[in-house]
Design a protein around this motif. Structure first.
Motif, PDB file in Angstrom:
ATOM      1  N   ALA A  19      22.123  33.985  40.238  1.00 50.82           N
ATOM      2  CA  ALA A  19      22.749  34.533  39.115  1.00 50.82           C
ATOM      3  C   ALA A  19      24.093  33.986  38.787  1.00 50.82           C
ATOM      4  N   ASN A  20      24.534  33.895  37.539  1.00 49.12           N
ATOM      5  CA  ASN A  20      25.985  33.419  37.223  1.00 49.12           C
ATOM      6  C   ASN A  20      26.700  34.577  36.688  1.00 49.12           C
ATOM      7  N   LEU A  21      27.886  34.506  36.751  1.00 47.19           N
ATOM      8  CA  LEU A  21      28.955  35.477  36.039  1.00 47.19           C
ATOM      9  C   LEU A  21      30.096  34.846  35.577  1.00 47.19           C
ATOM     10  N   LYS A  22      30.483  34.850  34.412  1.00 44.82           N
ATOM     11  CA  LYS A  22      31.769  34.381  33.738  1.00 44.82           C
ATOM     12  C   LYS A  22      32.949  35.378  33.966  1.00 44.82           C
ATOM     13  N   LEU A  23      33.906  34.660  34.597  1.00 44.00           N
ATOM     14  CA  LEU A  23      35.120  35.183  35.185  1.00 44.00           C
ATOM     15  C   LEU A  23      36.299  34.739  34.141  1.00 44.00           C
ATOM     16  N   ASP A  24      37.228  35.597  33.821  1.00 41.85           N
ATOM     17  CA  ASP A  24      38.416  35.383  33.199  1.00 41.85           C
ATOM     18  C   ASP A  24      39.395  34.987  34.365  1.00 41.85           C
ATOM     19  N   PRO A  25      40.026  33.827  34.284  1.00 45.16           N
ATOM     20  CA  PRO A  25      40.819  32.966  35.146  1.00 45.16           C
ATOM     21  C   PRO A  25      42.162  33.655  35.196  1.00 45.16           C
ATOM     22  N   SER A  26      42.402  34.379  34.345  1.00 44.83           N
ATOM     23  CA  SER A  26      43.653  35.504  34.452  1.00 44.83           C
ATOM     24  C   SER A  26      43.718  36.836  35.206  1.00 44.83           C
ATOM     25  N   ARG A  27      42.134  36.828  35.520  1.00 44.58           N
ATOM     26  CA  ARG A  27      42.118  38.288  36.320  1.00 44.58           C
ATOM     27  C   ARG A  27      41.770  37.781  37.924  1.00 44.58           C
ATOM     28  N   LYS A  28      41.581  38.808  38.592  1.00 43.85           N
ATOM     29  CA  LYS A  28      40.813  38.497  39.982  1.00 43.85           C
ATOM     30  C   LYS A  28      39.581  38.975  39.986  1.00 43.85           C
ATOM     31  N   ALA A  29      38.860  38.445  40.996  1.00 38.34           N
ATOM     32  CA  ALA A  29      37.613  39.046  41.467  1.00 38.34           C
ATOM     33  C   ALA A  29      37.420  39.383  43.010  1.00 38.34           C
ATOM     34  N   TYR A  30      36.493  40.165  43.182  1.00 43.96           N
ATOM     35  CA  TYR A  30      36.358  40.300  44.685  1.00 43.96           C
ATOM     36  C   TYR A  30      34.896  40.609  44.977  1.00 43.96           C
ATOM     37  N   ILE A  31      34.521  39.852  46.029  1.00 37.10           N
ATOM     38  CA  ILE A  31      33.134  39.701  46.639  1.00 37.10           C
ATOM     39  C   ILE A  31      33.060  40.850  48.034  1.00 37.10           C
ATOM     40  N   HIS A  32      31.984  41.365  47.884  1.00 37.24           N
ATOM     41  CA  HIS A  32      31.828  42.128  49.307  1.00 37.24           C
ATOM     42  C   HIS A  32      30.397  41.909  49.893  1.00 37.24           C
ATOM     43  N   LEU A  33      30.113  41.470  50.734  1.00 38.59           N
ATOM     44  CA  LEU A  33      28.635  41.072  50.923  1.00 38.59           C
ATOM     45  C   LEU A  33      28.215  42.212  51.982  1.00 38.59           C
ATOM     46  N   ILE A  34      27.420  43.108  51.563  1.00 37.95           N
ATOM     47  CA  ILE A  34      27.042  44.367  52.334  1.00 37.95           C
ATOM     48  C   ILE A  34      25.911  43.674  53.405  1.00 37.95           C
ATOM     49  N   ARG A  35      25.019  43.088  53.159  1.00 31.87           N
ATOM     50  CA  ARG A  35      24.068  42.444  54.210  1.00 31.87           C
ATOM     51  C   ARG A  35      23.696  41.295  53.835  1.00 31.87           C
ATOM     52  N   GLY A  36      23.006  40.607  54.993  1.00 30.57           N
ATOM     53  CA  GLY A  36      22.390  39.338  54.541  1.00 30.57           C
ATOM     54  C   GLY A  36      23.348  38.159  54.793  1.00 30.57           C
ATOM     55  N   SER A  37      23.036  37.183  53.953  1.00 35.26           N
ATOM     56  CA  SER A  37      23.813  36.065  53.774  1.00 35.26           C
ATOM     57  C   SER A  37      23.612  35.511  52.315  1.00 35.26           C
ATOM     58  N   ASN A  39      21.013  31.035  47.001  1.00 31.74           N
ATOM     59  CA  ASN A  39      20.648  30.957  48.625  1.00 31.74           C
ATOM     60  C   ASN A  39      20.850  32.273  49.318  1.00 31.74           C
ATOM     61  N   GLY A  40      20.414  33.270  48.672  1.00 26.85           N
ATOM     62  CA  GLY A  40      20.499  34.762  49.336  1.00 26.85           C
ATOM     63  C   GLY A  40      19.433  34.911  50.331  1.00 26.85           C
ATOM     64  N   LYS A  41      19.674  35.578  51.449  1.00 19.06           N
ATOM     65  CA  LYS A  41      18.816  36.016  52.635  1.00 19.06           C
ATOM     66  C   LYS A  41      18.651  37.381  52.875  1.00 19.06           C
ATOM     67  N   ASN A  42      17.923  38.111  52.372  1.00 17.73           N
ATOM     68  CA  ASN A  42      18.056  39.518  52.454  1.00 17.73           C
ATOM     69  C   ASN A  42      19.555  40.011  52.063  1.00 17.73           C
ATOM     70  N   ALA A  43      20.072  39.551  51.097  1.00 17.03           N
ATOM     71  CA  ALA A  43      21.310  39.809  50.639  1.00 17.03           C
ATOM     72  C   ALA A  43      21.596  41.159  49.508  1.00 17.03           C
ATOM     73  N   GLU A  44      22.731  42.007  50.068  1.00 15.72           N
ATOM     74  CA  GLU A  44      23.099  42.954  49.075  1.00 15.72           C
ATOM     75  C   GLU A  44      24.585  42.601  48.948  1.00 15.72           C
ATOM     76  N   VAL A  45      25.061  42.801  47.532  1.00 17.49           N
ATOM     77  CA  VAL A  45      26.417  42.271  47.367  1.00 17.49           C
ATOM     78  C   VAL A  45      27.094  43.258  46.422  1.00 17.49           C
ATOM     79  N   LEU A  46      28.193  43.311  46.277  1.00 18.36           N
ATOM     80  CA  LEU A  46      29.000  43.997  45.468  1.00 18.36           C
ATOM     81  C   LEU A  46      30.135  42.980  44.987  1.00 18.36           C
ATOM     82  N   VAL A  47      30.253  42.881  43.450  1.00 24.06           N
ATOM     83  CA  VAL A  47      31.171  41.964  42.834  1.00 24.06           C
ATOM     84  C   VAL A  47      32.257  42.976  41.898  1.00 24.06           C
ATOM     85  N   PHE A  48      33.435  42.690  42.144  1.00 24.21           N
ATOM     86  CA  PHE A  48      34.467  43.434  41.430  1.00 24.21           C
ATOM     87  C   PHE A  48      35.090  42.435  40.620  1.00 24.21           C
ATOM     88  N   ASP A  49      35.179  42.990  39.060  1.00 20.75           N
ATOM     89  CA  ASP A  49      36.163  42.056  38.311  1.00 20.75           C
ATOM     90  C   ASP A  49      37.392  43.003  37.960  1.00 20.75           C
TER      91      ASP A  49
END
Length: 233
Positions: free
Chosen positions: A176-194, A220-230
């Motif tokens: 998956a792809n997600l466009k980001l605004d470079p003037s903002r911040k993003a945070y990824i938290h990987l709950i499980r997997g890789s 390249n996910g392996k049983n991954a669950e992820v949260l993405v914050f804009d």
């Protein structure tokens, strides 16, 4: 800028009935380098023993999201809500002018595992409110599903904050792809997997702090669950 925070570098508290990893400074854990990221203030990964929980306590002027991973979280608050929050549900509580609530694991033989997330609001002293929605796993398979947003768009819960929260499940060739605004911040938290994000490999419990980037690339996910914050800067 991409900065990986490894799972083992988080704060940790063992209260017997509660085991909790803290992504940012919280309660007895203090790290001046990790007081939050943008307007994201708390991600606690909590495991609550059967029959135990958080007694009645108060919050004010904070957007609080619960994301249950296993077990079931029992919620009761001063607004009159008495709810069970199973895996797959996203619960949002706007504390506003003040709310009292409790959270318990009423299961007799199962630990409740959930993420407690706090986001700083962009409106203060609003009337407290509550919302809970079921997000089917199929909505998250191989894509980022919006689960919280300022306007409750696309079936997400509505938060009084300049932030969006996405959840995704990735395995094998899913990407998956997600466009980001470079003037903002993003945070990824990987709950499980890789998972690989912008070429960086994350493993269970890892986080990726992002700024000055215009694109998020997940693969390249392996049983991954992820949260993405804009997030606001």
């Amino acid at each position: 800028m991409l900065f990986i925070r490894k799972s083992q570098d988080r704060g940790y508290a063992d209260h017997g009935w509660l085991k909790s990893f803290h992504s940012f400074s919280f309660a007895g854990y203090h790290d001046p380098q990790f007081m939050g990221w943008g307007n994201l203030r708390v991600i606690n990964e909590d495991r609550v023993d059967p029959g135990m929980g958080f007694g009645k306590h108060g919050h004010r002027n904070m957007e609080i999201i619960s994301y249950v991973l296993s077990g079931e979280l029992a919620h009761e608050d001063s607004m009159g809500n008495i709810k069970g929050i199973p895996p797959g549900d996203v619960q949002r509580m706007s504390a506003g002018t003040g709310v009292m609530h409790s959270e318990f694991n009423h299961a007799k033989d199962q630990t409740t595992h959930f993420l407690q997330i706090w986001i700083e609001p962009n409106q203060f002293e609003i009337a407290p409110s509550y919302e809970q929605k079921t997000i089917p796993a199929s909505n998250k398979e191989g894509k980022l599903c919006l689960v919280a947003s300022p306007n409750g768009e696309a079936g997400s819960v509505s938060i009084s904050a300049d932030a969006k929260m996405y959840a995704g499940l990735f395995d094998g060739e899913q990407s998956a792809n997600l466009k980001l605004d470079p003037s903002r911040k993003a945070y990824i938290h990987l709950i499980r997997g890789s998972l690989h994000i912008n070429g960086q490999e994350l493993n269970s419990g890892d986080a990726l702090l992002i700024q000055d980037e215009s694109q998020l690339q997940i693969s390249n996910g392996k049983n991954a669950e992820v949260l993405v914050f804009d997030l606001s800067a």
